[in-house]
Write an enzyme that holds these catalytic residues in place. Structure first.
Site: not given
Ligand code: BES
Ligand code: MN
Ligand code: MN
Length: 438
Positions: A75, A135
């Site tokens: 991400d 994250e």
């Protein structure tokens, strides 16, 4: 460079984890990596979570061979402000030996080095991948996943590239990360917005109150954070450790930031303040009229986004409690103050002299022609503290980015020399490990 084409393809998927409108794209970035790993002979498992999937993959060559667990995240942060990008964030562009795109350095580019390193590699090493899509929003689903799947993840070393080298051309091993406690504070005055003439003089003004509160969070002269108990668990850095730190050029840093002073906590060097001291920084303020021109209004609400970087042995939960209690204490009467915990991550220190760290140091020296420097970093990777506990295995933090990679900012980039040499270093590490050189 041969490795580049697929990376550019991956970078063009806008996997912004915080944006609900991008949910499908985030998943597509996970599937993309799953296919790559399958092509390299991995058995893969895509684990759905309430938000973004966790990808687990393994390629086990032999029981008893050393096992490496690679962690990374697919991400990325939102690309705004878009108008400041020289080329669009999700149309990767190569200029002057660098690839520009959101995620080029954080973390797709760095994680990709670990995938590319395995191509045609014959080392006798079992490899596992643990890759998440959350994250950048605090790893809410990965932390419980690690606890629940401990057995599956067991390894002799956890290998992570999600940070930076100390400077260009300076191979770097990292043995510490700061933690994070992020709060959103909302302050309410009246029950609706008020005309600042008709009610000014009797109306509570939450922006003003926020200013008073803000001024009591940090001492203007010493830079000390004023929350009682905040420093209680902060471990001092041993002099012997500081003696091994590389030298930070304060002048170069000032030049890079375009500032004349580097404000911070009194009595500590800039490097210590970056790596081993906790901080408190407002990251956003809101309230009142933000549009063009003026509007005479006393807003009913104002707010603050507050990030605190933590160091061993501070605990994000405990710091949140201390901060919340203090904020309520200094809040003037007549206002309603609410605190929401947005996310956190524990700080972590790892062993800089563990056998795999020494092996990686050798690989770095062979590829770069000089031994690595050992650093801590100011940023946070929430899962690292969790992995350290769950696996009780050494952790190797091999940052492949650079301090000027523009993480989370416009024109994020990765230097191709770092990618190329990173791949070579990782390959060499596997060869040394497979040959039993631990
Ligand atoms: N890769 C960074 C962390 C990082 C930055 C490590 C610079 C070393 C140097 C990571 O993706 C990140 O941005 N983490 C967030 C954590 C948060 C959202 C829980 C951070 O540090 O703000
Ligand atoms: Mn990252
Ligand atoms: Mn990041």
């Amino acid at each position: 460079m041969k490795a580049l084409e697929p990376l550019l393809e991956w970078l063009s998927i806008p996997s912004v984890s915080t944006d609900p409108a991008r949910r499908e794209e985030v998943r597509r970035a996970a599937l993309w990596l799953e296919e790559r790993l399958k092509a390299l002979g991995f058995r893969t498992e895509l684990h759905d979570t309430p938000l973004h999937p966790i990808l687990y993959a393994e390629r086990l060559v032999r029981e008893g061979a050393p096992t490496v667990l690679v962690y990374g995240h697919y991400d990325v942060q939102p690309p705004d402000p878009l108008e400041l990008w020289e080329s669009p964030p999700f149309s990767p562009a190569v200029r002057e030996g660098r690839v520009y795109a959101r995620g080029a350095s954080d973390d797709k580019g760095q994680l990709f080095a670990h995938v590319a390193a395995l191509e045609g590699l014959e080392a006798e090493v079992n490899v596992k991948f643990l890759v998440e899509g959350e994250e950048e929003i605090g790893s809410p689903n990965l932390l419980p996943f690690v606890r629940a799947h401990r057995e599956k993840l067991l390894a002799d070393v956890a290998l992570i590239s999600d940070g930076a080298m100390f400077a260009p051309g300076v191979p770097t091993l990292t043995y510490g990360l700061r933690g994070l406690c992020y709060l959103e504070v909302r302050l309410q005055g009246a029950k609706r917005d008020l005309h600042s003439g008709a009610f000014g003089g009797v109306a509570p003004n939450p922006i003003q109150a926020l200013g008073w509160i803000l001024a009591r969070l940090k001492d203007e002269r010493t830079g000390k954070i004023l929350i009682p108990g905040f420093y209680e668990r902060v471990q001092p850095v041993p002099e012997e450790e500081k003696a091994l730190w590389p030298k930070l050029s304060e002048e170069a840093l000032k030049g890079e930031l375009g500032v004349e002073v580097l404000p911070g906590e009194e009595g500590f060097s800039p490097l210590e303040r970056l790596w081993a001291r906790p901080t408190l920084d407002p990251n956003g303020v809101f309230g009142g009229y933000q549009g063009e021109g003026s509007k005479t209004v006393i807003p009913m609400e104002a707010g603050l986004k507050l990030s605190m970087r933590l160091v061993p042995d501070q605990d994000p939960e405990e710091v949140a409690q201390l901060a919340e209690a203090y904020l309520k204490e200094v809040c003037p009467p007549g206002y309603r103050l609410r605190v929401q915990r947005l996310h956190g991550g524990r700080p972590v220190l790892t062993d800089p002299h563990s056998p795999p760290m020494r092996l990686m140091a050798q690989a770095l020296e062979e590829v770069w022609g000089r031994p690595p420097v050992y650093t801590r970093e100011g940023g946070t990777i929430p899962v690292v503290a969790e992995l350290k506990e769950a696996l009780s295995a050494p952790i190797v933090l091999l940052g492949l980015g650079l301090p000027d990679d523009n993480l989370h900012a416009p024109n994020e980039k990765l230097d191709l020399v770092n990618l190329e040499r990173g791949i070579a270093v990782i390959r060499r590490f596997y060869e040394l490990l497979g040959a039993g050189r631990v």
